[in-house]
Design an enzyme around this catalytic site. Structure first.
Site, PDB file in Angstrom:
ATOM      1  CD  GLU A 142       7.683   2.485   5.946  1.00  0.00           C
ATOM      2  OE1 GLU A 142       6.556   1.894   6.082  1.00  0.00           O
ATOM      3  OE2 GLU A 142       7.619   3.709   5.936  1.00  0.00           O
ATOM      4  CG  ASP A 151      -0.229  -0.288   2.277  1.00  0.00           C
ATOM      5  OD1 ASP A 151       0.783  -0.980   2.393  1.00  0.00           O
ATOM      6  OD2 ASP A 151      -0.577   0.188   3.551  1.00  0.00           O
TER       7      ASP A 151
END
Length: 662
Positions: free
Chosen positions: A594, A400
């Site tokens: 991340e 996503d």
């Protein structure tokens, strides 16, 4: 300038530059050709030294010493023996700041810091901190001891500390009702037996954490990704587990498998994450691999644990994937499919403004008004409903978001989900054949290894029929609504290498494509620039697309390459990724984020959600879960000579020669 409290009339001047320490006489003191092996000790006043460093070297005021500050001046330290050391190097200065921050956290007024700590080789330092600090900082429990750490984050939109407990978890219900007596703000909600999309929509304004396993009056521990992701995530947990097992933290890896099994038994699926608004959504399935790897690391073996976990994984396979809308009868293959109603509540305000604007214009009202009326069910629109089905499905896929899946996700038999389910089938074949005398009964049905071998063979045949493009030499997602194969070049197209699904002849065609189309300076791209340009419908940069790279893609494809005998290619991709992590950590005060822009080899990613793990003061305490794991896993696969190159920050384009420009 910081001075020792112990004056000494005889002093040696030592200069700490880029990778070397030189005494005033010109004698080199080195360790591994670049770093000083020295027990020189500095006795430093913590607060004063931190303030000196920030005042002199943190020129942008972000409480970090980074490449972006780059002040051109020396910093003087005096050792306990009276030697004066001059430091001029961002990495060393930031290491010093970090060591002082640790001392400050421990409420120390002074700190004894060695020259070796300041000069610690970067690969060693990153790996050590992951193993000894980051995993512990990312560990959570849903119990009296740990609940506040999750409940106090900004995802709880009101003052209530709300926990949802499954109707059939009597241990959990009793535990949390008892805890409620000692925590007045805790609100315990017992979920209904039938959790429908309508029910989940009805509690969108009452967000809460979902209970996990209570054992021996304690919450079973798990690792969170980090930053705003302060709960147990689905596929993140598997990749974290790979790193945990390497770092001898089997307790945490096993705990996450136990919590996965709890979720399947009580919520019906492995959740996207254990938040109330994820009750209708699962994640990419890795449980069978997780079970195998944890069991392989167990000493002694706990066969009863294996039996219970295997039974639960087979139940998940049957109920979540094969007997639900995630199975498509027309092809015999699987898709991601997240049920639910309306706008995904976890998204930021305004995230869907561009999408909703078109519908608001049709109704000739402001987009804000349209959104409220749509949420309330006053305005109904089946086309928009379908868009949000695709959007929730895209989120269930873990990717996503990506232009590969935008407004189409639920219509695709994706390569990744089918490769992962093939791996399930092969894992079940192995586990039943190896540990259960070729017979295993679940819910009254007996399975043999031959049964699962046949299931895997059937899936391989169907994937070759629908997803293999012989001319292109690669697997691609299949649109079963349009009855056509797609051409989006994504790292997910290569998951069959990890799953062991493709033939060696197919691998011979796929590997050169991977190395030419998806290799960037800093690792494997999530997708190609050409695919993004072809399919994007706006200038929004999707985070799971070019130019970004992600830890799970790297880890899966390294193993896939190695399993098929492409060690040289794997080594290059491992080095490129670890170099990107190492270089950014050296330049930016230990930052472990991340994701990365692997084209420009930077954590400064300009995508829709920013980059978690980059916001901290003085020192990062946890890095980011699967990024930490990818570093430990990569180091475990890389020969020592390449680890030395990492410590020297040798450019991968120099190490491996000129590469195709992305």
């Amino acid at each position: 300038m910081s001075h020792s409290n112990k004056p000494n009339a005889t002093r040696t001047l030592i200069y700490i530059g880029i990778g070397v320490a030189i005494s005033i006489s010109g004698t080199f003191m080195s360790c591994n050709d670049k770093f000083v092996e020295s027990q020189t000790v500095f006795d430093l006043p913590v607060n004063r030294t931190m303030q000196e460093l920030l005042a002199g070297y943190d020129t942008d005021g972000d409480k970090k010493i980074t490449k972006d500050d780059a002040p051109n001046k020396d910093y003087f330290l005096v050792s306990t023996k009276g030697d004066t050391v001059i430091i001029r190097n961002t990495y060393y200065l930031s290491n010093l700041l970090q060591e002082l921050a640790i001392a400050n956290e421990n409420a120390q007024d002074t700190a004894l810091i060695t020259l070796r700590q300041i000069q610690e080789p970067p690969a060693e330092r990153i790996s050590r901190r992951i193993k000894t600090q980051f995993w512990d900082d990312l560990t959570r429990t849903i119990d009296e001891k740990g609940i506040n750490r999750i409940m106090d984050d900004d995802k709880m939109h009101d003052e209530r500390r709300r926990i949802y407990v499954p109707y059939d978890d009597q241990v959990g219900i009793a535990y949390f009702h008892n805890l409620q007596k000692r925590m007045p703000k805790l609100e315990v909600v017992v979920l209904p037996e039938n959790i429908t999309p309508e029910y989940v929509e009805s509690i969108n304004n009452m967000p809460g954490i979902l209970a996990l396993k209570i054992e021996n009056n304690k919450g079973v521990p798990f690792v969170v990704p980090g930053g705003r992701f302060n709960e147990m995530y689905g596929w993140d947990s598997y990749f974290e587990g790979v790193g945990l097992i390497i770092d001898h933290r089997l307790d945490l890896a096993k705990g996450m498998v136990d919590n996965f099994c709890y979720q399947i038994r009580h919520y019906g699926k492995i959740l996207n994450a254990n938040r109330s608004y994820y009750l209708t959504r699962t994640q990419p399935p890795f449980l069978s691999s997780y079970i195998r790897e944890v069991y392989a690391a167990m000493h002694p073996k706990d066969k009863k644990w294996l039996e219970e976990c295997l039974a639960t994984a087979i139940t998940e396979y049957e109920n979540v994937w094969m007997h639900s809308k995630r199975y498509t009868p027309a092809t015999g293959l699987n898709r991601f499919y997240a049920s639910g109603k309306g706008i995904p509540p976890e998204t930021e305000p305004g995230h869907f403004k561009a999408v909703l604007q078109e519908y608001a214009d049709r109704h000739k009202i402001a987009v804000e008004e349209f959104e409220e009326l749509y949420k309330a069910g006053v305005i109904k629109d089946s086309t928009l409903d379908r868009y949000f089905t695709h959007d929730r499905t895209l989120r269930e896929s873990g990717h996503d978001t990506s232009w590969r899946l935008d407004n189409i996700a639920a219509d695709l038999n994706c390569v990744d989900i089918n490769a992962l389910l093939y791996k399930y089938e092969k894992d079940f074949e192995f586990l039943i054949g190896t540990y259960f005398k070729d017979s295993f009964t679940v819910n009254g049905k007996t399975y043999t290894s031959a049964y699962w071998s046949e299931k895997a063979a059937d899936r391989r045949e169907l994937m070759e029929k629908y997803m293999w493009d012989e001319k292109a030499g690669c697997f691609f997602d299949y649109n079963f609504k349009k009855e056509e194969i797609t051409d989006y070049m994504s790292a997910t197209n290569f998951f069959p290498l990890w799953a062991g699904l493709c033939t060696h002849e197919q691998a011979e065609k796929m590997v050169p494509i991977l190395m030419s189309d998806l290799k960037a300076k800093g690792g494997i791209l999530a997708s190609t620039k050409e695919s993004v340009e072809k399919y994007k419908t706006s200038e929004v940069q999707r985070q799971w697309d070019y130019p970004n790279g992600w830890a799970p893609h790297q880890m899966l494809l390294w193993k896939g390459l190695i399993d098929y005998g492409y060690e040289k290619e794997a080594r290059e991709l491992i080095y490129r990724w670890l170099w990107t992590i190492t270089q950014n950590a050296v330049d930016y005060n230990g930052t472990i984020p991340e994701k990365y822009d692997v084209v420009n080899t930077t954590h400064k990613v300009y995508a829709e959600y920013g980059n978690v793990g980059t916001e901290f003061a003085y020192i990062t305490k946890s890095g980011f879960g699967w990024m930490n794991a990818s570093y430990q896993y990569g180091l475990s696969l890389l020969p020592q000579e390449y680890i030395q190159k990492l410590d020297n920050l040798e450019n991968p384009d120099v190490v491996f020669g000129e590469t195709k420009k992305q």
